[in-house]
Design a protein around this motif. Structure first.
Motif, PDB file in Angstrom:
ATOM      1  N   ARG A 130       0.852  -1.187   0.000  1.00 14.90           N
ATOM      2  CA  ARG A 130       0.000   0.000   0.000  1.00 14.90           C
ATOM      3  C   ARG A 130       0.890   1.239   0.000  1.00 14.90           C
ATOM      4  O   ARG A 130       2.075   1.153   0.336  1.00 14.90           O
ATOM      5  N   PRO A 131       0.328   2.380  -0.344  1.00 19.15           N
ATOM      6  CA  PRO A 131       1.148   3.601  -0.335  1.00 19.15           C
ATOM      7  C   PRO A 131       1.777   3.898   1.017  1.00 19.15           C
ATOM      8  O   PRO A 131       2.887   4.442   1.080  1.00 19.15           O
ATOM      9  N   ASP A 132       1.073   3.554   2.108  1.00 14.40           N
ATOM     10  CA  ASP A 132       1.555   3.924   3.430  1.00 14.40           C
ATOM     11  C   ASP A 132       2.407   2.867   4.108  1.00 14.40           C
ATOM     12  O   ASP A 132       2.922   3.103   5.209  1.00 14.40           O
ATOM     13  N   ASN A 133       2.572   1.682   3.487  1.00 17.19           N
ATOM     14  CA  ASN A 133       3.363   0.639   4.158  1.00 17.19           C
ATOM     15  C   ASN A 133       4.585   0.204   3.350  1.00 17.19           C
ATOM     16  O   ASN A 133       5.277  -0.743   3.734  1.00 17.19           O
ATOM     17  N   THR A 134       4.861   0.881   2.230  1.00 13.62           N
ATOM     18  CA  THR A 134       5.926   0.442   1.328  1.00 13.62           C
ATOM     19  C   THR A 134       6.917   1.561   1.067  1.00 13.62           C
ATOM     20  O   THR A 134       6.531   2.715   0.854  1.00 13.62           O
ATOM     21  N   THR A 135       8.204   1.228   1.098  1.00 13.67           N
ATOM     22  CA  THR A 135       9.255   2.175   0.758  1.00 13.67           C
ATOM     23  C   THR A 135      10.301   1.462  -0.093  1.00 13.67           C
ATOM     24  O   THR A 135      10.190   0.259  -0.359  1.00 13.67           O
ATOM     25  N   ILE A 136      11.309   2.206  -0.525  1.00 12.21           N
ATOM     26  CA  ILE A 136      12.349   1.614  -1.367  1.00 12.21           C
ATOM     27  C   ILE A 136      13.710   1.837  -0.726  1.00 12.21           C
ATOM     28  O   ILE A 136      13.897   2.735   0.101  1.00 12.21           O
ATOM     29  N   CYS A 137      14.675   1.010  -1.147  1.00  9.87           N
ATOM     30  CA  CYS A 137      16.061   1.171  -0.709  1.00  9.87           C
ATOM     31  C   CYS A 137      16.957   0.992  -1.935  1.00  9.87           C
ATOM     32  O   CYS A 137      17.022  -0.114  -2.487  1.00  9.87           O
ATOM     33  N   ILE A 138      17.608   2.079  -2.365  1.00  6.52           N
ATOM     34  CA  ILE A 138      18.447   2.002  -3.566  1.00  6.52           C
ATOM     35  C   ILE A 138      19.907   2.327  -3.273  1.00  6.52           C
ATOM     36  O   ILE A 138      20.692   2.556  -4.196  1.00  6.52           O
ATOM     37  N   ASP A 139      20.268   2.354  -2.009  1.00  7.73           N
ATOM     38  CA  ASP A 139      21.669   2.564  -1.660  1.00  7.73           C
ATOM     39  C   ASP A 139      22.521   1.508  -2.366  1.00  7.73           C
ATOM     40  O   ASP A 139      22.204   0.319  -2.316  1.00  7.73           O
ATOM     41  N   PRO A 140      23.601   1.901  -3.051  1.00  5.77           N
ATOM     42  CA  PRO A 140      24.438   0.919  -3.760  1.00  5.77           C
ATOM     43  C   PRO A 140      24.925  -0.223  -2.870  1.00  5.77           C
ATOM     44  O   PRO A 140      25.123  -1.342  -3.350  1.00  5.77           O
ATOM     45  N   GLU A 141      25.109   0.046  -1.581  1.00  4.76           N
ATOM     46  CA  GLU A 141      25.542  -1.011  -0.662  1.00  4.76           C
ATOM     47  C   GLU A 141      24.414  -1.985  -0.344  1.00  4.76           C
ATOM     48  O   GLU A 141      24.670  -3.046   0.229  1.00  4.76           O
ATOM     49  N   ALA A 142      23.185  -1.628  -0.717  1.00  9.73           N
ATOM     50  CA  ALA A 142      22.032  -2.489  -0.435  1.00  9.73           C
ATOM     51  C   ALA A 142      21.610  -3.310  -1.652  1.00  9.73           C
ATOM     52  O   ALA A 142      20.606  -4.011  -1.593  1.00  9.73           O
ATOM     53  N   HIS A 143      22.343  -3.223  -2.750  1.00 12.63           N
ATOM     54  CA  HIS A 143      22.005  -4.013  -3.929  1.00 12.63           C
ATOM     55  C   HIS A 143      22.432  -5.465  -3.745  1.00 12.63           C
ATOM     56  O   HIS A 143      23.277  -5.783  -2.897  1.00 12.63           O
ATOM     57  N   THR A 144      21.865  -6.333  -4.540  1.00 15.16           N
ATOM     58  CA  THR A 144      22.378  -7.691  -4.674  1.00 15.16           C
ATOM     59  C   THR A 144      22.802  -7.901  -6.119  1.00 15.16           C
ATOM     60  O   THR A 144      22.350  -7.204  -7.026  1.00 15.16           O
ATOM     61  N   LEU A 145      23.665  -8.884  -6.335  1.00 11.21           N
ATOM     62  CA  LEU A 145      24.178  -9.175  -7.672  1.00 11.21           C
ATOM     63  C   LEU A 145      23.961 -10.645  -7.997  1.00 11.21           C
ATOM     64  O   LEU A 145      24.203 -11.518  -7.162  1.00 11.21           O
ATOM     65  N   SER A 146      23.490 -10.900  -9.215  1.00 10.95           N
ATOM     66  CA  SER A 146      23.232 -12.266  -9.657  1.00 10.95           C
ATOM     67  C   SER A 146      24.009 -12.553 -10.932  1.00 10.95           C
ATOM     68  O   SER A 146      24.398 -11.637 -11.662  1.00 10.95           O
ATOM     69  N   GLU A 147      24.185 -13.828 -11.200  1.00  6.53           N
ATOM     70  CA  GLU A 147      24.815 -14.238 -12.455  1.00  6.53           C
ATOM     71  C   GLU A 147      23.776 -14.180 -13.570  1.00  6.53           C
ATOM     72  O   GLU A 147      22.730 -14.818 -13.476  1.00  6.53           O
ATOM     73  N   PRO A 148      24.029 -13.420 -14.623  1.00  7.49           N
ATOM     74  CA  PRO A 148      23.063 -13.336 -15.727  1.00  7.49           C
ATOM     75  C   PRO A 148      23.118 -14.570 -16.617  1.00  7.49           C
ATOM     76  O   PRO A 148      24.095 -15.322 -16.603  1.00  7.49           O
ATOM     77  N   LYS A 149      22.060 -14.787 -17.368  1.00  7.97           N
ATOM     78  CA  LYS A 149      22.045 -15.865 -18.341  1.00  7.97           C
ATOM     79  C   LYS A 149      23.122 -15.607 -19.394  1.00  7.97           C
ATOM     80  O   LYS A 149      23.461 -14.460 -19.700  1.00  7.97           O
ATOM     81  N   THR A 150      23.627 -16.673 -19.961  1.00  5.40           N
ATOM     82  CA  THR A 150      24.670 -16.543 -20.981  1.00  5.40           C
ATOM     83  C   THR A 150      24.193 -16.964 -22.356  1.00  5.40           C
ATOM     84  O   THR A 150      24.934 -16.839 -23.330  1.00  5.40           O
ATOM     85  N   ARG A 151      22.956 -17.443 -22.438  1.00  2.00           N
ATOM     86  CA  ARG A 151      22.387 -17.827 -23.737  1.00  2.00           C
ATOM     87  C   ARG A 151      21.071 -17.089 -23.939  1.00  2.00           C
ATOM     88  O   ARG A 151      20.268 -16.967 -23.019  1.00  2.00           O
ATOM     89  N   TRP A 152      20.855 -16.623 -25.165  1.00  2.00           N
ATOM     90  CA  TRP A 152      19.650 -15.877 -25.483  1.00  2.00           C
ATOM     91  C   TRP A 152      18.392 -16.686 -25.188  1.00  2.00           C
ATOM     92  O   TRP A 152      17.426 -16.162 -24.642  1.00  2.00           O
ATOM     93  N   SER A 153      18.405 -17.949 -25.542  1.00  2.00           N
ATOM     94  CA  SER A 153      17.213 -18.781 -25.359  1.00  2.00           C
ATOM     95  C   SER A 153      16.861 -18.923 -23.885  1.00  2.00           C
ATOM     96  O   SER A 153      15.684 -18.886 -23.511  1.00  2.00           O
ATOM     97  N   ASP A 154      17.877 -19.066 -23.032  1.00  4.69           N
ATOM     98  CA  ASP A 154      17.625 -19.200 -21.592  1.00  4.69           C
ATOM     99  C   ASP A 154      17.035 -17.916 -21.024  1.00  4.69           C
ATOM    100  O   ASP A 154      16.118 -17.947 -20.196  1.00  4.69           O
ATOM    101  N   TRP A 155      17.565 -16.781 -21.469  1.00  2.00           N
ATOM    102  CA  TRP A 155      17.061 -15.507 -20.965  1.00  2.00           C
ATOM    103  C   TRP A 155      15.626 -15.272 -21.410  1.00  2.00           C
ATOM    104  O   TRP A 155      14.770 -14.885 -20.602  1.00  2.00           O
ATOM    105  N   MET A 156      15.331 -15.518 -22.684  1.00  2.00           N
ATOM    106  CA  MET A 156      13.983 -15.286 -23.172  1.00  2.00           C
ATOM    107  C   MET A 156      12.984 -16.231 -22.512  1.00  2.00           C
ATOM    108  O   MET A 156      11.848 -15.851 -22.216  1.00  2.00           O
ATOM    109  N   THR A 157      13.397 -17.464 -22.243  1.00  5.41           N
ATOM    110  CA  THR A 157      12.530 -18.410 -21.533  1.00  5.41           C
ATOM    111  C   THR A 157      12.228 -17.899 -20.130  1.00  5.41           C
ATOM    112  O   THR A 157      11.089 -17.957 -19.656  1.00  5.41           O
ATOM    113  N   GLN A 158      13.263 -17.385 -19.464  1.00  6.05           N
ATOM    114  CA  GLN A 158      13.088 -16.826 -18.120  1.00  6.05           C
ATOM    115  C   GLN A 158      12.125 -15.648 -18.129  1.00  6.05           C
ATOM    116  O   GLN A 158      11.200 -15.573 -17.322  1.00  6.05           O
ATOM    117  N   LYS A 159      12.324 -14.707 -19.068  1.00  6.15           N
ATOM    118  CA  LYS A 159      11.461 -13.540 -19.131  1.00  6.15           C
ATOM    119  C   LYS A 159      10.046 -13.916 -19.546  1.00  6.15           C
ATOM    120  O   LYS A 159       9.072 -13.349 -19.043  1.00  6.15           O
TER     121      LYS A 159
END
Length: 374
Positions: free
Chosen positions: A243-272
């Motif tokens: 809801r508008p009153d119970n949700t906020t965001i955190c975009i501090d660079p230290e608060a990000h997470t990092l994942s391994e991206p797909k390496t094949r087009w077919s895998d990425w498109m299937t995921q999306k």
């Protein structure tokens, strides 16, 4: 005025309408993230936190990512709830080794499949119910915090009334066009859901970096209303409870997470393709706003081409140039906020690419989700 001339005039005016819609989104929504300043806090409270991770045959990822979660610089009580969902690899033995060094691992092993519950909702539910603390911080087994202050920065965003904190889950920067496209699509999604939240219209979060209170989960009976849908443990759940009153965001660079991206087009498109199937279950107002934006983005370049060829070519170029300038500024500021500035020189190419991207992914909206564990 002949019929062909009238037709080209109509095309030009439709083009102007599409540009007007785009400018509305950039100037009303997306600029909120681009120019966002985190509210200054005079006092800082530290909450006990339970980090919840679900894993199925993820030993190869956990050996690289789990240390980053376990060595967080956070003085207050916290635990790492790791749910092993029927893995057949060496996950159990790997966790046993980690438990010898880290006493704050709360290990849960599931040995039976949940009936009539799709995706990872059941293991995630078990992890949440087993969590000892009220503040939950969710991430995936293939994600690593961008810094040792991830927990600290995410929990700092909780103030009076806050129940949900939306974070940013980025992907590792690697060479190649596919990597850039994956990261741009991730940024493009983020500038939407983070800006909408700032506008008081929160509609989704990403399970790679998401925090909410356990009481929110229990009060809404967990995932019971979406158990039949394979995906949606992050975006659909937030779509229902934010809801508008119970949700906020955190975009501090230290608060990000990092994942391994797909390496094949077919895998990425299937995921999306799989992820887009859940958007059909969003609230009607959210679907309308997202669809209108996608519609306007899709038609920009076809209408621009027609207007240049059959209308006074310099007028549509001026109209497009206005949108181009606004987009350039908002994207640069937004990418700077999310540590993706290396993508900015490519933004016009990415903008054109989105036309083809929508062709590939829009059919997913009308397809039934596949029952994959994700």
């Amino acid at each position: 005025m002949t019929i062909p001339t009238l037709l080209w005039d109509i095309c030009f005016f439709v083009f102007c309408g599409v540009i007007a819609i785009q400018l509305f989104y950039y100037l009303y929504f997306f600029q909120r993230l681009a120019f966002y300043q985190s509210p200054q806090k005079h006092t800082s409270l530290e909450h006990a936190v339970s980090v919840v991770i679900c894993a199925r045959d993820e030993a190869h990822n956990l050996v690289k990512t789990l240390p980053g979660v376990l060595v967080q610089q956070y003085q207050t009580t916290h635990e790492v709830v790791l749910v092993n969902d029927n893995s057949t690899d060496d996950t159990k033995y790997l966790v046993d080794e980690f438990k010898k060094m880290f006493k704050n691992i709360n290990y849960i092993e599931l040995t039976q499949e949940a009936k009539m519950i799709s995706g990872k909702k059941f293991p995630l539910s078990m992890g949440i119910k087993s969590a000892r603390h009220e503040i939950l911080l969710l991430t995936d087994a293939d994600c690593v915090p961008a810094s040792e202050h991830w927990i600290q920065r995410m929990q700092e965003c909780y103030t009076d009334g806050t129940e949900i904190v939306l974070g940013y889950g980025a992907y590792h920067k690697k060479p190649g066009l596919l990597n850039k496209l994956i990261r741009f699509e991730t940024f493009h999604t983020a500038i939407q859901y983070l800006s909408y939240a700032l506008a008081g219209i929160p509609y989704m979060g990403v399970g790679r970096n998401l925090s909410y209170k356990k009481e929110v989960f229990l009060r809404n009976k967990g995932f019971s209303s979406i158990n039949q849908i394979p995906s949606g443990d992050d975006d659909l759940f937030i779509n229902q409870v934010a809801r508008p009153d119970n949700t906020t965001i955190c975009i501090d660079p230290e608060a990000h997470t990092l994942s391994e991206p797909k390496t094949r087009w077919s895998d990425w498109m299937t995921q999306k393709y799989r992820h887009y199937t859940t958007s059909n279950y969003y609230k009607g107002s959210h679907k309308f706003l997202l669809a209108l934006y996608s519609f306007s983005l899709f038609w920009i370049y076809p209408l621009l081409a027609v207007s240049i060829i059959f209308y006074n070519w310099w007028i549509p170029l001026i109209v497009f140039g206005i949108r181009f300038l606004v987009q350039a500024i908002v994207f640069f500021k937004g990418m700077k906020k999310l540590n993706e500035t290396d993508l900015w020189p490519w933004f016009l190419f990415f903008d054109i690419w989105m036309f083809f991207y929508f062709i590939f992914t829009v059919p997913a909206i009308w397809k039934a989700p596949r029952k994959n564990w994700d």
